[in-house]
Design a protein around this motif. Structure first.
Motif, mmCIF file in Angstrom:
data_model
loop_
_atom_site.group_PDB
_atom_site.id
_atom_site.type_symbol
_atom_site.label_atom_id
_atom_site.label_comp_id
_atom_site.label_asym_id
_atom_site.label_seq_id
_atom_site.Cartn_x
_atom_site.Cartn_y
_atom_site.Cartn_z
ATOM 1 N N ASP A 588 -6.247 -61.485 -44.975
ATOM 2 C CA ASP A 588 -7.372 -60.214 -44.758
ATOM 3 C C ASP A 588 -8.249 -60.793 -43.455
ATOM 4 O O ASP A 588 -8.423 -59.925 -42.694
ATOM 5 C CB ASP A 588 -8.061 -59.952 -46.054
ATOM 6 N N LYS A 589 -8.679 -61.993 -43.732
ATOM 7 C CA LYS A 589 -9.508 -62.535 -42.363
ATOM 8 C C LYS A 589 -8.531 -63.315 -41.451
ATOM 9 O O LYS A 589 -9.001 -63.344 -40.235
ATOM 10 C CB LYS A 589 -10.542 -63.411 -42.890
ATOM 11 N N GLY A 590 -7.465 -63.446 -41.978
ATOM 12 C CA GLY A 590 -6.426 -63.843 -40.811
ATOM 13 C C GLY A 590 -6.658 -65.276 -40.447
ATOM 14 O O GLY A 590 -6.934 -65.731 -39.312
ATOM 15 N N PHE A 591 -6.451 -66.177 -41.569
ATOM 16 C CA PHE A 591 -6.570 -67.565 -41.159
ATOM 17 C C PHE A 591 -5.722 -68.344 -42.179
ATOM 18 O O PHE A 591 -5.408 -67.925 -43.192
ATOM 19 C CB PHE A 591 -7.995 -67.873 -41.271
ATOM 20 N N CYS A 592 -5.312 -69.593 -41.683
ATOM 21 C CA CYS A 592 -4.556 -70.530 -42.504
ATOM 22 C C CYS A 592 -5.190 -71.964 -42.251
ATOM 23 O O CYS A 592 -5.387 -72.417 -40.970
ATOM 24 C CB CYS A 592 -2.937 -70.537 -42.153
ATOM 25 N N THR A 593 -5.323 -72.583 -43.488
ATOM 26 C CA THR A 593 -6.055 -73.832 -43.005
ATOM 27 C C THR A 593 -5.115 -75.236 -43.574
ATOM 28 O O THR A 593 -4.436 -74.861 -44.640
ATOM 29 C CB THR A 593 -7.357 -74.095 -43.787
ATOM 30 N N ILE A 594 -5.257 -76.126 -43.000
ATOM 31 C CA ILE A 594 -4.547 -77.366 -43.548
ATOM 32 C C ILE A 594 -5.739 -78.454 -43.646
ATOM 33 O O ILE A 594 -6.271 -78.836 -42.805
ATOM 34 C CB ILE A 594 -3.613 -77.819 -42.393
ATOM 35 N N ASP A 595 -5.273 -78.844 -44.937
ATOM 36 C CA ASP A 595 -6.664 -79.985 -45.330
ATOM 37 C C ASP A 595 -5.820 -81.295 -45.975
ATOM 38 O O ASP A 595 -5.823 -81.058 -47.229
ATOM 39 C CB ASP A 595 -7.588 -79.206 -45.952
ATOM 40 N N THR A 596 -5.425 -82.261 -45.286
ATOM 41 C CA THR A 596 -5.058 -83.269 -46.207
ATOM 42 C C THR A 596 -5.893 -84.426 -45.476
ATOM 43 O O THR A 596 -6.688 -84.316 -44.500
ATOM 44 C CB THR A 596 -3.556 -83.529 -45.592
ATOM 45 N N PRO A 597 -5.658 -85.887 -46.104
ATOM 46 C CA PRO A 597 -6.533 -87.071 -45.484
ATOM 47 C C PRO A 597 -6.252 -87.359 -44.165
ATOM 48 O O PRO A 597 -7.117 -87.598 -43.271
ATOM 49 C CB PRO A 597 -5.929 -88.120 -46.613
ATOM 50 N N SER A 598 -4.859 -86.984 -43.470
ATOM 51 C CA SER A 598 -4.817 -87.651 -42.221
ATOM 52 C C SER A 598 -4.503 -86.287 -41.316
ATOM 53 O O SER A 598 -4.209 -86.610 -40.046
ATOM 54 C CB SER A 598 -3.575 -88.630 -42.241
ATOM 55 N N ALA A 599 -4.512 -85.169 -41.542
ATOM 56 C CA ALA A 599 -4.122 -84.127 -40.962
ATOM 57 C C ALA A 599 -4.951 -82.841 -41.274
ATOM 58 O O ALA A 599 -4.898 -82.576 -42.421
ATOM 59 C CB ALA A 599 -2.835 -83.578 -40.648
ATOM 60 N N GLN A 600 -6.006 -82.204 -40.651
ATOM 61 C CA GLN A 600 -6.434 -81.071 -40.951
ATOM 62 C C GLN A 600 -6.587 -80.107 -39.484
ATOM 63 O O GLN A 600 -6.556 -80.678 -38.425
ATOM 64 C CB GLN A 600 -8.072 -81.489 -41.252
ATOM 65 N N GLY A 601 -6.373 -78.703 -39.966
ATOM 66 C CA GLY A 601 -6.452 -77.750 -38.799
ATOM 67 C C GLY A 601 -6.397 -76.453 -39.325
ATOM 68 O O GLY A 601 -6.465 -76.038 -40.500
ATOM 69 N N VAL A 602 -6.362 -75.608 -38.396
ATOM 70 C CA VAL A 602 -6.578 -74.258 -38.787
ATOM 71 C C VAL A 602 -6.023 -73.283 -37.739
ATOM 72 O O VAL A 602 -6.130 -73.603 -36.471
ATOM 73 C CB VAL A 602 -8.181 -73.622 -39.109
ATOM 74 N N ALA A 603 -5.371 -72.251 -37.906
ATOM 75 C CA ALA A 603 -5.044 -71.147 -37.175
ATOM 76 C C ALA A 603 -5.640 -69.882 -37.733
ATOM 77 O O ALA A 603 -5.683 -69.545 -38.928
ATOM 78 C CB ALA A 603 -3.402 -70.967 -37.420
ATOM 79 N N ALA A 604 -6.129 -69.257 -36.744
ATOM 80 C CA ALA A 604 -7.111 -68.252 -37.349
ATOM 81 C C ALA A 604 -7.276 -67.151 -36.078
ATOM 82 O O ALA A 604 -7.257 -67.383 -34.842
ATOM 83 C CB ALA A 604 -8.458 -68.674 -37.594
ATOM 84 N N PHE A 605 -7.511 -65.870 -36.650
ATOM 85 C CA PHE A 605 -8.472 -64.957 -35.946
ATOM 86 C C PHE A 605 -10.002 -65.003 -35.975
ATOM 87 O O PHE A 605 -10.566 -64.829 -37.014
ATOM 88 C CB PHE A 605 -8.140 -63.362 -36.395
ATOM 89 N N PHE A 606 -10.265 -66.146 -35.185
ATOM 90 C CA PHE A 606 -11.771 -66.429 -35.287
ATOM 91 C C PHE A 606 -12.643 -65.491 -34.977
ATOM 92 O O PHE A 606 -13.860 -65.496 -35.621
ATOM 93 C CB PHE A 606 -12.017 -67.617 -34.203
ATOM 94 N N GLY A 607 -12.322 -64.352 -34.545
ATOM 95 C CA GLY A 607 -13.294 -63.177 -34.468
ATOM 96 C C GLY A 607 -13.661 -62.625 -35.508
ATOM 97 O O GLY A 607 -14.693 -62.224 -36.067
ATOM 98 N N LYS A 608 -12.833 -62.678 -36.908
ATOM 99 C CA LYS A 608 -13.032 -62.526 -38.081
ATOM 100 C C LYS A 608 -13.853 -63.569 -39.005
ATOM 101 O O LYS A 608 -14.309 -63.193 -39.899
ATOM 102 C CB LYS A 608 -11.722 -61.930 -38.781
#
Length: 741
Positions: A588-608
């Motif tokens: 709905d907001k258009g994002f995917c998060t990765i949250d591990t001890p050694s790798a963290q990240g996000v792909a997102a429509f940051f405007g939302k």
């Protein structure tokens, strides 16, 4: 910033909101701060052949687990090199190419070739003559990749470019389609085996050993994109169809005891080209597969599906045995990589036919609608297209694969296909979700350039922009963090979200599975005839692919099927979480998060949704869209790491690219909103400026170095320390920052 979801007006790419992507040739400096060559072996195959274990994972010769971040490459194929008016003017360097790929995390290349004789150059060639130019390219490529620790997958045959000579005497003549023939035509099979022998058994002059004895050859693919269960089955005509029909008759007599008993079992169902007196039977068109049929017709179609599947399976077994026993080659074998005419009902049959070999595969791209005169290979002005994102609808994800239990599966061709414009999500999401589900390799398609591919003509002659590429800022530019995360095992593999046991007999009867990797699969509409008595009485939500592995096992007890996914899907918040707790996607907001001890990240429509606070890293962006990651480079958790890669990809288009809103006619009175290419632009790429703030919980980081696209330090980024938190503003015209002490 540049608009992303739609173009509100014609807008030209290039200006203060973007930076020109024109990196110099990589000089491979020894002091480069970002060089992932160390992830590879010194020489590919130095510890022996790649193997597959009983969990369906790859291992190096020394037993160490390995995942492959792979590409399709045609570099060095054009010999002698012929510059084209609108194409590349200098010959690509194969050795440089291998080093360039290794530096960015690649440890496998696929060489998609055609070993059949080139009748244009050699009209008098025999069917058993190998294409020596293609073979030499494969030999050179294997040698070059091996030196950089990169393994090779060899794809030696594709039915589309296959041409026949009248002198070969192949049934059906020289002008017929080759679709499906390799599975049963003995004349073609004789030539095919001769090509394999010439490729694998003769000494490679660039390494001094034959490919059959070279452990850097990890995988042999028997054929590319062909199946008797695909629509091209309808291209089999005349003598070839008659010959296949005769084999069908033999299959039926063996099953039922006689032709007459076969007809009785079918309740008298006949087709116009049946010749029952001669024991030859015709075939239904595959459009009948999803239809509700009479009992006799259903039985006949089931027998046809089983026969075609077993015909492919027998070819795969015989060819694998030939490679193993006659040629002495120990490389793993993949039978094929194609889809079927009805992916819901027939894809399990396709994968069943692969069982005599060790590895499953599929070609699966992510793209939108593209309408234009050259839509299959080029983008020109006036083309109309849509620009989807998996963040908004993850169901078509190329990593959403139904895996045969205990077998490796690889994606031999894939990309986020131009002109769709949200491709920086691709590497990050692929690395994350293939880690979760255990998909073992992903091959980006394709490149003929030794380094980056700049915008340019699709064929070197037609003013246009190519659509089949990955070596742009959005994809190849975001390889390092994705490859490092994927190959290092930073994202945990999940437990099966779906495990389905399927009886082959139910597949022949066209009973639907409880889940399909077909993006349009509807669990309510498409699962009405699952096997009675199964513990799962209705279809499974396709979002289960984002929860954990989805597996099928071919067996006798469907009651052993099980599912465990629904508690990870929250329809109220539009969020799907992995059963490892490390991945989450909100469509709905258009994002995917990765949250591990050694790798963290996000792909997102940051405007939302502009801010993401993960366990150790916070990302805040004013970009409309992008993919950001923080990945440990020393194997330690981010809180303890002394070297961290920060990476941020936004969007890019060719300089001068223009698009505008339009309506796309889909036929049948249907249409959809889309975009129209006003100008396909020119080199170089224009990359949207980064607008990103990052905070990391790490007490020891004291320095942030900004890198160029070759991984060399070109400056420093100011850091602000707040106790154990360090903050920085990501440089607007870069993609990599290294944090260290």
């Amino acid at each position: 910033m540049l608009p992303l979801l739609v173009a509100l007006a014609i807008q030209t790419w290039g200006g203060p909101d973007t930076w020109a992507f024109a990196p110099p040739p990589d000089d491979f400096r020894s002091d480069a701060m970002l060089d992932l060559r160390y992830l590879n072996e010194k020489v590919a195959g130095e510890s022996g052949y790649v193997t597959a274990d009983d969990k369906g994972d790859f291992r190096l010769g020394n037993g160490k687990p390995v995942r492959f971040w792979a590409v399709n490459s045609g570099v060095g194929r054009d010999v002698p090199f012929h510059p084209r008016p609108l194409g590349r003017q200098t010959e690509p360097d194969l050795a440089r190419h291998a080093r360039f790929l290794a530096k960015r995390g690649v440890n496998m290349t696929r060489l998609h070739a055609q070993l059949s004789p080139d009748l244009g150059k050699h009209p008098d060639a025999k069917i058993t003559d190998v294409n020596v130019e293609e073979r030499d390219w494969i030999w050179r490529s294997v040698a070059a990749m091996k030196k950089e620790g990169i393994y090779t997958t060899i794809s030696p045959y594709w039915m589309v470019p296959m041409k026949f000579s009248k002198a070969w005497g192949i049934p059906g003549g020289a002008d017929q389609s080759a679709a499906g023939l390799l599975f049963f035509d003995r004349t073609l099979q004789t030539g095919y085996r001769a090509w394999l022998r010439a490729l694998l058994s003769e000494k490679n002059p660039y390494t001094g050993i034959p490919l059959a004895k070279d452990p850097s050859v990890a995988l042999l693919e028997l054929q590319n994109e062909d199946s008797l269960l695909f629509w091209t089955f309808g291209n089999i005509k005349g003598p070839q169809k008659h010959a296949l029909g005769a084999r069908f008759g033999e299959f039926l007599v063996k099953r039922y005891g006689s032709v007459q008993k076969t007809i009785t079992a079918w309740q008298g169902e006949k087709l116009p080209e049946d010749d029952s007196a001669a024991g030859v039977f015709d075939f239904y068109g595959l459009w009948e597969v999803p239809n509700q049929l009479s009992a006799g017709k259903s039985q006949r179609l089931g027998d046809q599906i089983e026969f075609l599947t077993e015909t492919m399976r027998q070819f795969n077994k015989e060819t694998a045995d030939f490679i193993r026993n006659e040629l002495g080659c120990k490389a793993l074998v993949n039978a094929g990589n194609w889809r079927t005419a009805d992916p819901t009902r027939l894809q399990d049959a396709e994968r069943y036919s692969y069982l005599p070999t060790e590895v499953d595969a599929v070609n699966k791209y992510f793209s939108g609608i593209h309408k234009g005169p050259n839509e299959g290979w080029a983008i020109v002005n006036g083309d109309k297209f849509t620009s989807p994102s998996l963040l908004l609808d993850p169901r078509p994800g190329p990593f959403n694969l139904k895996q045969t239990h205990g077998r490796p599966i690889v994606v031999t061709e894939s990309s986020w296909v131009m002109p769709a414009g949200y491709s920086s999500e691709g590497p990050l999401m692929t690395a994350a979700y293939q880690s979760l589900t255990g998909v073992d390799a992903y091959y980006w398609f394709a490149t003929g350039d030794d380094e980056w591919s700049q915008p340019g003509s699709a064929n070197g002659y037609t003013p246009s922009q190519t659509k089949w590429l990955f070596a742009n800022p959005d994809m190849l530019g975001t390889f390092p963090a994705a490859a490092l995360m994927f190959r290092s095992g930073y994202v945990k593999r999940g437990t099966p979200a779906v495990y389905e046991v399927r009886r082959p007999a139910d597949i022949w009867k066209r009973r639907t599975p409880i889940i399909s990797e077909e993006p349009g699969f509807d669990p309510n509409r498409d699962s009405k005839d699952v096997v009675p008595g199964m513990p799962v009485t209705s279809g499974v939500n396709p979002l289960a692919f984002l929860v954990g592995p989805v597996e099928v096992a071919f067996g006798d007890d469907p009651a052993k099927s099980r599912v465990d996914y629904s508690k990870y899907i929250d329809a109220g918040t539009s969020t799907v979480r992995s059963n490892t707790g490390e991945l989450a996607l909100n469509n709905d907001k258009g994002f995917c998060t990765i949250d591990t001890p050694s790798a963290q990240g996000v792909a997102a429509f940051f405007g939302k949704h502009p801010a993401f606070k993960l366990s150790d890293v916070t990302f805040i962006s004013r970009n409309d869209y992008g993919a950001a990651a923080a990945v440990s480079m020393d194997g330690k958790p981010l809180r303890e790491s002394s070297k961290i890669l920060l990476q941020f990809g936004t969007r890019s288009r060719p300089t001068g690219w223009q698009e505008k809103e339009t309506t796309i006619d889909l036929g049948g009175g249907k249409s959809t909103p889309g975009l129209e290419v006003v100008s396909f632009g020119k080199a170089p790429w224009q990359v949207v400026n980064a607008d990103l703030e990052i905070a990391i919980h790490n007490p020891s980081i004291t320095r942030a170095s900004v890198l160029d696209m070759n991984g060399n330090a070109i400056g420093v980024v100011p850091l602000k320390r707040e106790g154990e938190i360090v903050r920085l503003t990501f440089p607007k015209n870069a993609m990599y920052v290294i944090l260290g002490r």
